[in-house]
Each structure stands twice: as structure tokens, then as C-alpha cells.
Enzyme design. Structure first.
Site, PDB file in Angstrom:
ATOM      1  CB  ILE A 156      59.575  78.401  52.109  1.00  0.00           C
ATOM      2  CG1 ILE A 156      58.244  79.015  51.631  1.00  0.00           C
ATOM      3  CG2 ILE A 156      60.189  77.569  50.989  1.00  0.00           C
ATOM      4  CD1 ILE A 156      58.373  80.064  50.539  1.00  0.00           C
ATOM      5  CG  ASP A 175      65.649  82.472  60.733  1.00  0.00           C
ATOM      6  OD1 ASP A 175      65.656  83.539  61.388  1.00  0.00           O
ATOM      7  OD2 ASP A 175      64.716  82.137  59.993  1.00  0.00           O
ATOM      8  CB  ALA A 234      63.673  78.243  45.080  1.00  0.00           C
ATOM      9  CB  ALA A 235      64.355  82.814  48.573  1.00  0.00           C
ATOM     10  CG  ASP A 260      62.419  79.446  40.752  1.00  0.00           C
ATOM     11  OD1 ASP A 260      62.170  79.078  39.579  1.00  0.00           O
ATOM     12  OD2 ASP A 260      61.538  79.875  41.522  1.00  0.00           O
ATOM     13  CD  GLU A 265      62.622  86.969  38.953  1.00  0.00           C
ATOM     14  OE1 GLU A 265      61.377  86.969  38.906  1.00  0.00           O
ATOM     15  OE2 GLU A 265      63.270  86.261  39.732  1.00  0.00           O
ATOM     16  CG  HIS A 283      60.001  83.921  40.072  1.00  0.00           C
ATOM     17  ND1 HIS A 283      60.253  85.200  40.496  1.00  0.00           N
ATOM     18  CD2 HIS A 283      59.301  83.342  41.091  1.00  0.00           C
ATOM     19  CE1 HIS A 283      59.739  85.397  41.695  1.00  0.00           C
ATOM     20  NE2 HIS A 283      59.148  84.274  42.080  1.00  0.00           N
TER      21      HIS A 283
HETATM   22  P1  NAD Z   1      58.908  83.512  56.183  1.00  0.00           P
HETATM   23  O1  NAD Z   1      58.727  84.938  56.554  1.00  0.00           O
HETATM   24  O2  NAD Z   1      58.004  82.489  56.764  1.00  0.00           O
HETATM   25  O3  NAD Z   1      60.404  83.066  56.495  1.00  0.00           O
HETATM   26  C1  NAD Z   1      61.518  83.854  56.265  1.00  0.00           C
HETATM   27  C2  NAD Z   1      62.553  83.526  57.334  1.00  0.00           C
HETATM   28  O4  NAD Z   1      63.723  84.294  57.039  1.00  0.00           O
HETATM   29  C3  NAD Z   1      62.098  83.900  58.749  1.00  0.00           C
HETATM   30  O5  NAD Z   1      62.208  82.775  59.607  1.00  0.00           O
HETATM   31  C4  NAD Z   1      63.040  85.016  59.165  1.00  0.00           C
HETATM   32  O6  NAD Z   1      63.371  84.954  60.531  1.00  0.00           O
HETATM   33  C5  NAD Z   1      64.246  84.719  58.292  1.00  0.00           C
HETATM   34  N1  NAD Z   1      65.080  85.903  58.105  1.00  0.00           N
HETATM   35  C6  NAD Z   1      64.684  87.177  57.871  1.00  0.00           C
HETATM   36  N2  NAD Z   1      65.767  87.983  57.762  1.00  0.00           N
HETATM   37  C7  NAD Z   1      66.859  87.190  57.950  1.00  0.00           C
HETATM   38  C8  NAD Z   1      68.260  87.426  57.947  1.00  0.00           C
HETATM   39  N3  NAD Z   1      68.765  88.656  57.742  1.00  0.00           N
HETATM   40  N4  NAD Z   1      69.094  86.378  58.151  1.00  0.00           N
HETATM   41  C9  NAD Z   1      68.597  85.123  58.340  1.00  0.00           C
HETATM   42  N5  NAD Z   1      67.277  84.846  58.384  1.00  0.00           N
HETATM   43  C10 NAD Z   1      66.420  85.867  58.173  1.00  0.00           C
HETATM   44  O7  NAD Z   1      58.841  83.491  54.598  1.00  0.00           O
HETATM   45  P2  NAD Z   1      58.613  82.226  53.663  1.00  0.00           P
HETATM   46  O8  NAD Z   1      57.173  81.987  53.464  1.00  0.00           O
HETATM   47  O9  NAD Z   1      59.472  81.108  54.155  1.00  0.00           O
HETATM   48  O10 NAD Z   1      59.160  82.793  52.278  1.00  0.00           O
HETATM   49  C11 NAD Z   1      60.498  83.203  52.124  1.00  0.00           C
HETATM   50  C12 NAD Z   1      60.659  83.914  50.797  1.00  0.00           C
HETATM   51  O11 NAD Z   1      60.550  82.986  49.726  1.00  0.00           O
HETATM   52  C13 NAD Z   1      59.559  84.942  50.474  1.00  0.00           C
HETATM   53  O12 NAD Z   1      59.802  86.177  51.099  1.00  0.00           O
HETATM   54  C14 NAD Z   1      59.612  85.047  48.977  1.00  0.00           C
HETATM   55  O13 NAD Z   1      60.470  86.090  48.596  1.00  0.00           O
HETATM   56  C15 NAD Z   1      60.216  83.709  48.558  1.00  0.00           C
HETATM   57  N6  NAD Z   1      59.285  82.895  47.749  1.00  0.00           N
HETATM   58  C16 NAD Z   1      59.664  82.552  46.488  1.00  0.00           C
HETATM   59  C17 NAD Z   1      58.815  81.794  45.715  1.00  0.00           C
HETATM   60  C18 NAD Z   1      59.190  81.431  44.302  1.00  0.00           C
HETATM   61  O14 NAD Z   1      58.314  81.384  43.455  1.00  0.00           O
HETATM   62  N7  NAD Z   1      60.429  81.164  43.996  1.00  0.00           N
HETATM   63  C19 NAD Z   1      57.584  81.359  46.217  1.00  0.00           C
HETATM   64  C20 NAD Z   1      57.234  81.728  47.514  1.00  0.00           C
HETATM   65  C21 NAD Z   1      58.093  82.511  48.275  1.00  0.00           C
HETATM   66  C1  MLT Z   2      56.019  84.578  45.944  1.00  0.00           C
HETATM   67  O1  MLT Z   2      56.707  85.336  46.616  1.00  0.00           O
HETATM   68  O2  MLT Z   2      54.908  84.188  46.317  1.00  0.00           O
HETATM   69  C2  MLT Z   2      56.574  84.074  44.657  1.00  0.00           C
HETATM   70  O3  MLT Z   2      57.545  84.861  44.133  1.00  0.00           O
HETATM   71  C3  MLT Z   2      55.573  83.545  43.738  1.00  0.00           C
HETATM   72  C4  MLT Z   2      55.057  84.343  42.601  1.00  0.00           C
HETATM   73  O4  MLT Z   2      54.552  85.419  42.753  1.00  0.00           O
HETATM   74  O5  MLT Z   2      55.110  83.828  41.519  1.00  0.00           O
END
Ligand code: NAD
Ligand code: MLT
Length: 315
Positions: A156, A175, A234-235, A260, A265, A283
């Protein structure tokens, strides 16, 4: 392979795309439960062969112990922080997710929050609907030429960075697990967290929630930022310490935020809600028609393969 008349039970604990429900209904006894209603969840798990969740249902050791027939926990989305994978693995229960299903939607949500914070979109909209025509009060800032700090340059974070590059920003990222060459190929300079905090005009968090990342942006870090910084999360809730962020906003050490996700929650009350310069959404990062279809269909396929005893490839 077809399943016997006594069809395996697939428990749906949160909203799932209708297309996915249709696929599952062909082969399984699909049952629904509110995953946030703990007694109902534990009781429904007694007969479940599979459970499908999003982020609100806690599939912890207690839930797994309540499910003697459970073969697979499927997360219709990315983050697995609500699933105790160690407890599942110890019981031989497979855990699957849909790691790419909603990444575009989540990245777009971060961009949307960033823009909304920069231009006061939500407050100006609410004020105008309230009959207030106020232009100077809602003077914003441009994105072009600004430094954007991406915390977590994974799937993301990369999509977010690519989109922000189109705005003419200077991109930096923290990262420690990414090779500098990979970041450079994306036009992103890898920096330490201290440098990112000190230099960014916008910061967007794209980390998983782990013991290492909870509170990564806390009171100390919020004293290192520019007072003009706008921060987007938004993580996951808890990556930024919400109380420390509220304090920084109140003291003018942070200029705005787009949030977000929350440490607890559903979240219907937060000190952050008091600030005009904070845009909040419940969210919604993955809440698009496209992401829900992709996540639902991906986990429906994985559940089917897992219950057939077949290899489950990455969804
Ligand atoms: P990903 O695993 O592809 O990327 C996460 C990145 O974070 C990796 O590159 C990793 O090296 C880095 N990382 C891990 N620990 C770290 C640290 N201590 N310091 C710095 N960097 C670090 O995951 P993604 O697909 O990019 O998703 C990230 C997060 O987004 C998910 O885990 C989820 O919680 C969240 N998310 C939220 C929504 C939403 O609805 N708001 C939707 C999808 C995902
Ligand atoms: C996710 O990690 O994929 C998000 O939080 C999305 C969700 O479950 O709504």
C-alpha cells in the site's frame, strides 16, 4: 471434488460481498453470526469448519478452542492483527488472507484523506451545508512541491507513493526492511524515522500492526515534526498514539490529520473528533465495491481449497 450431503459449515462473521456468498453457497452450509457478539461467535464456532472475518472479529486462542472442527480462518482483507495466527497454527488451523484485494482502495483512501486535510474539505462541506459561506477560513495548502513521508513502503505504501508522485511531491520513506535500490527505483529516498519526522510536510502511515509498530508515532515522535505537518493513518489504529496526537494538535505542533482507523473499533468518541482540522472516517480504507468483491472472492476460493484439503496459493 464435491462435498457430502452433510456440508461443511462456513461461518461468516462480518459483511461479505454477495458474489462471494453465492460462490460459497454452492458447496457449503453458510451461516452468519455477528463476530463482535462474543457469546454468539463462540457458540456458532462449535460447528464451524471455516470462519470468514474482516477486521472486527477477534479470532484468538479462546475462539479457536471453541471450534473443534475448524480447518481454516479466512481474513477477507489484508491485516491479520485480529487473528491469533500462532494459536491457529498450534491447532493445525490454516490462516489465509487476501493480501492484494484492497491495496488500491486503501492507498486511494490515504490520498483522499491527505487531500481532504490539505483543503479542509470535510469542515468546509459541513459548514456550507449549515448555511455558512466561508472562503478565507478554509484556505488550504498545495500538495505540489511538498515532502511526503511514507512510513512503511510495502504494497500500500508503494501505491500511495506512486499516486503522490503524480502531485509533484518529494518522496521519502522509512522502512528498514526495504532495499534502498527498490525505493530509489520508485523515486523514493529511504531515510531514518527521525529524518522523516523532521522533514515531512505530510506523513502517511502504511504499517502492519505488530508489537514493534504499535505506538511507533508517539509523544516523542510528535515533538520532532514540523508544526505544519499533516498526518494520515489509514493503516491501523494504535500505530499513532491517539492521545499524543490530540495533544500535539491542541498545542499546534501538528497542523492536521486524516484518520481512518482507531485503537478501539468501532470508535464513536475520540478526543480527535473535537478538531476542525482532523478528517475522520470509520475504517473505510477497503470499503469499495471493487475491493470487497476481490477480497470476498479470494477468500471464498481459499476456503474451498482448504476444506478440500488442497494447496492454497496466495490469494
Ligand atoms: P505490506 O506487508 O505489503 O507492507 C507493510 C510494510 O511495512 C512492509 O514493507 C514492511 O517492511 C514495513 N514494516 C514492517 N514493520 C515495520 C517497522 N517496524 N518500521 C517500518 N516499516 C515496517 O502491507 P500492506 O499491504 O502495505 O498493508 C499495510 C497495512 O495496512 C496492513 O497490515 C493493514 O493493517 C492496513 N490496511 C488497512 C486498510 C484499511 O481499511 N484502512 C486496508 C488494507 C490494509
Ligand atoms: C484490511 O486490513 O484489509 C482492512 O482493515 C480492511 C477491512 O477489513 O475492512
Amino acid at each position: 471434488m464435491t462435498f457430502p450431503a452433510d456440508r461443511p459449515v462456513v461461518l461468516i462473521a462480518e459483511e461479505l460481498a454477495p458474489a462471494a456468498l453465492e460462490v460459497l453457497a454452492d458447496d457449503f452450509d453458510v451461516r452468519h453470526v455477528d463476530g463482535t457478539d462474543r457469546p454468539a461467535l463462540l457458540s456458532a464456532l462449535a460447528e464451524a469448519n471455516a470462519i470468514i472475518v474482516r477486521s472486527a472479529t477477534k479470532v484468538d486462542a479462546e475462539a479457536i478452542a471453541a471450534a473443534p472442527r475448524l480447518k481454516v480462518v479466512a481474513r477477507a482483507g489484508v491485516g491479520l492483527d485480529n487473528v491469533e495466527t500462532a494459536a491457529a497454527t498450534a491447532r493445525g488451523v490454516m490462516v489465509v488472507n487476501a493480501p492484494t484485494s484492497n491495496i488500491v482502495s486503501a492507498a486511494e483512501q490515504a490520498v483522499a484523506l491527505l487531500l481532504a486535510v490539505a483543503r479542509h474539505t470535510a469542515s468546509a462541506s459541513a459548514a456550507l451545508k449549515n448555511g455558512e459561506w466561508k472562503r478565507s477560513k478554509y484556505t488550504g495548502i498545495e500538495i505540489a512541491g511538498k515532502t511526503v513521508g511514507v512510513v512503511g513502503l510495502g504494497r500500500i505504501g508503494v501505491l500511495f507513493a506512486q499516486r503522490m508522485a503524480a502531485f509533484g511531491t518529494r518522496l521519502i520513506a522509512y522502512d528498514p526492511y526495504i532495499q534502498p535500490a527498490r525505493a530509489a527505483a520508485l523515486g523514493v529516498r529511504l531515510v531514518g524515522l527521525d529524518e522523516l519526522l523532521a522533514e515531512s510536510d505530510f506523513i502517511s502511515i502504511h504499517l502492519p500492526k505488530t508489537p514493534e509498530t504499535v505506538g511507533l508515532i508517539g509523544a516523542k515522535e510528535l515533538h520532532q515534526v514540523k508544526p505544519t505537518v499533516r498526518i494520515v493513518n489509514a493503516a491501523r489504529g494504535g500505530l499513532i498514539d491517539e492521545a499524543a496526537l490530540a495533544e500535539a494538535l491542541a498545542e499546534g505542533r501538528v497542523a492536521g490529520a486524516g484518520i481512518d482507523v482507531y485503537s478501539k473499533e468501532p470508535c464513536t468518541a475520540s478526543p480527535l473528533f473535537a478538531f476542525d482540522n482532523v478528517v475522520v472516517t470509520p475504517h473505510l480504507g477497503a470499503s469499495t465495491a471493487e475491493a470487497q468483491d476481490k477480497a470476498g472472492l479470494a477468500v471464498a476460493r481459499s476456503v474451498k481449497l482448504a476444506l478440500q484439503g488442497e494447496f492454497v496459493p496466495d490469494a
